[in-house]
Design an enzyme around this catalytic site. Sequence first.
Site, PDB file in Angstrom:
ATOM      1  N   ASN A   1       0.561  -1.155  -0.405  1.00  0.00           N
ATOM      2  CA  ASN A   1       0.296  -0.070   0.436  1.00  0.00           C
ATOM      3  C   ASN A   1       0.661   1.449  -0.030  1.00  0.00           C
ATOM      4  O   ASN A   1       2.224   1.140   0.461  1.00  0.00           O
ATOM      5  CB  ASN A   1      -0.908  -0.204   1.303  1.00  0.00           C
ATOM      6  CG  ASN A   1      -0.051   0.776   2.515  1.00  0.00           C
ATOM      7  OD1 ASN A   1      -0.100   1.698   2.443  1.00  0.00           O
ATOM      8  ND2 ASN A   1       0.947  -0.575   3.057  1.00  0.00           N
TER       9      ASN A   1
ATOM     10  N   GLY B   1      -0.549   6.695   2.021  1.00  0.00           N
ATOM     11  CA  GLY B   1      -0.103   8.441   1.672  1.00  0.00           C
ATOM     12  C   GLY B   1      -0.488   9.259   2.943  1.00  0.00           C
ATOM     13  O   GLY B   1      -0.385  10.637   2.596  1.00  0.00           O
TER      14      GLY B   1
ATOM     15  N   ASN C   1       3.585   7.023  14.596  1.00  0.00           N
ATOM     16  CA  ASN C   1       4.149   6.759  13.840  1.00  0.00           C
ATOM     17  C   ASN C   1       5.216   7.478  13.451  1.00  0.00           C
ATOM     18  O   ASN C   1       5.608   8.141  12.377  1.00  0.00           O
ATOM     19  CB  ASN C   1       3.180   6.844  12.977  1.00  0.00           C
ATOM     20  CG  ASN C   1       3.441   5.802  11.305  1.00  0.00           C
ATOM     21  OD1 ASN C   1       4.413   5.659  11.087  1.00  0.00           O
ATOM     22  ND2 ASN C   1       2.143   6.134  10.498  1.00  0.00           N
TER      23      ASN C   1
ATOM     24  N   CYS D   1       6.689   5.151   8.016  1.00  0.00           N
ATOM     25  CA  CYS D   1       5.319   4.900   7.548  1.00  0.00           C
ATOM     26  C   CYS D   1       6.473   5.166   6.547  1.00  0.00           C
ATOM     27  O   CYS D   1       7.222   6.114   6.682  1.00  0.00           O
ATOM     28  CB  CYS D   1       4.480   6.255   7.265  1.00  0.00           C
ATOM     29  SG  CYS D   1       3.839   6.159   5.491  1.00  0.00           S
TER      30      CYS D   1
ATOM     31  N   ILE E   1       5.981  -4.815  13.706  1.00  0.00           N
ATOM     32  CA  ILE E   1       7.171  -3.487  12.751  1.00  0.00           C
ATOM     33  C   ILE E   1       6.279  -3.320  11.915  1.00  0.00           C
ATOM     34  O   ILE E   1       4.698  -2.812  11.822  1.00  0.00           O
ATOM     35  CB  ILE E   1       8.125  -4.472  11.846  1.00  0.00           C
ATOM     36  CG1 ILE E   1       6.621  -5.753  11.571  1.00  0.00           C
ATOM     37  CG2 ILE E   1       8.631  -5.003  12.551  1.00  0.00           C
ATOM     38  CD1 ILE E   1       7.739  -6.139  10.402  1.00  0.00           C
TER      39      ILE E   1
ATOM     40  N   GLY F   1       1.190  -9.425  10.474  1.00  0.00           N
ATOM     41  CA  GLY F   1       0.973 -10.979   8.895  1.00  0.00           C
ATOM     42  C   GLY F   1       0.292 -12.487   9.581  1.00  0.00           C
ATOM     43  O   GLY F   1       0.271 -13.062   9.758  1.00  0.00           O
TER      44      GLY F   1
HETATM   45  C1  SIN Z   1      -1.343   5.202   4.828  1.00  0.00           C
HETATM   46  O1  SIN Z   1      -1.925   6.142   5.778  1.00  0.00           O
HETATM   47  O2  SIN Z   1      -0.161   5.786   4.249  1.00  0.00           O
HETATM   48  C2  SIN Z   1      -0.950   4.088   5.991  1.00  0.00           C
HETATM   49  C3  SIN Z   1       0.685   4.202   7.232  1.00  0.00           C
HETATM   50  C4  SIN Z   1       1.693   3.520   7.288  1.00  0.00           C
HETATM   51  O3  SIN Z   1       2.645   2.929   6.241  1.00  0.00           O
HETATM   52  O4  SIN Z   1       2.517   3.774   8.218  1.00  0.00           O
END
Ligand code: SIN
Length: 305
Positions: free
Chosen positions: A69, A72, A125, A128, A189, A242
């Site tokens: 994914n 963003g 976070n 990301c 992780i 996972g």
């Molecule tokens: C996202 O919302 O872009 C994913 C968040 C992440 O990978 O920490």
Amino acid sequence: MTNLAVDICGLRMKNPTMLASGVLDETGKSMLVVAKAGAGAIVTKSIGKEPRVGHSGPTIVELPQALLNAMGLPNPGIEAYAAEIAEAKTAEVPIIGSVFGGSEQEIAELAKNMQEAGVEAVELNLSCPHAKGYGAEIGSTPEMVETICRAVKETVTIPVFAKLTPNTSSIVSLAKAAEKGGADAVVAINTLKGMVISPEAKMPVLGNRYGGLSGPAIRPIGVRCVYEIYEAVSIPVIGVGGISTGREAVEYLMAGAKAVQIGTAIWKEGPEVFGKICREIQDFMDEFGYTKLSEMTGVAHHGRT
Ligand code: SIN
């Protein structure tokens, strides 16, 4: 009778499963659905200072045993999100507010906003792998991790969890830095940075080109990271990556995790996966004679040199 209850830094959870940040947690209503399905705690979508639309599509690629994914970090901004938290809090499970920012001051301020919105803990976070100026871009060095954790700890009174990146030569150094900066727990992780190319289109599939890999394919990496971190720090470790069965959750617990987070499994199995995982943990404990989760925590380390 087995008991699945667990206390993480004062957060009392009826079972060790948490909703991982990023899946079904953008609204109060979706978080209520997950709580009703049996999650022991909910981590919110990662929220920033201002509304953010995220990356252009495609934002998700489905792969065998994984998702890639590049959302963003889309979110409505902290001010608007407070109403979602208020609704989620009616679920009567601990709500953990996830935040991202571009500096220690911004992250500390967001953590304070989260505390004021009523969350029981905050998850930073720092990991990301696909958002410029955020996440792993500021959470990949021990110095920054320590500085950010310290700034947040000086600003809030609720527990602080640091979500770490595996896209580093030493996640253990990041975990030690988080502990030194005062973090109350580490979460390991986040996703692994990856790319898929379409040979027909001769270009990367994701709009952002790079994304974060999650799902069953990354579980052995998550388990290894938790195992290593458990030996290096004294604060609790929360395992993620996972998990879609009780047995896989037990792997993380035996590596040293006190609780686990589940996200990508919802893609295939829906929120009901929480109830299923808890029943399977219970069955495993009954079969092997465990009465409390703590009897399994870290047991995979015993007898190893
Ligand atoms: C996202 O919302 O872009 C994913 C968040 C992440 O990978 O920490």
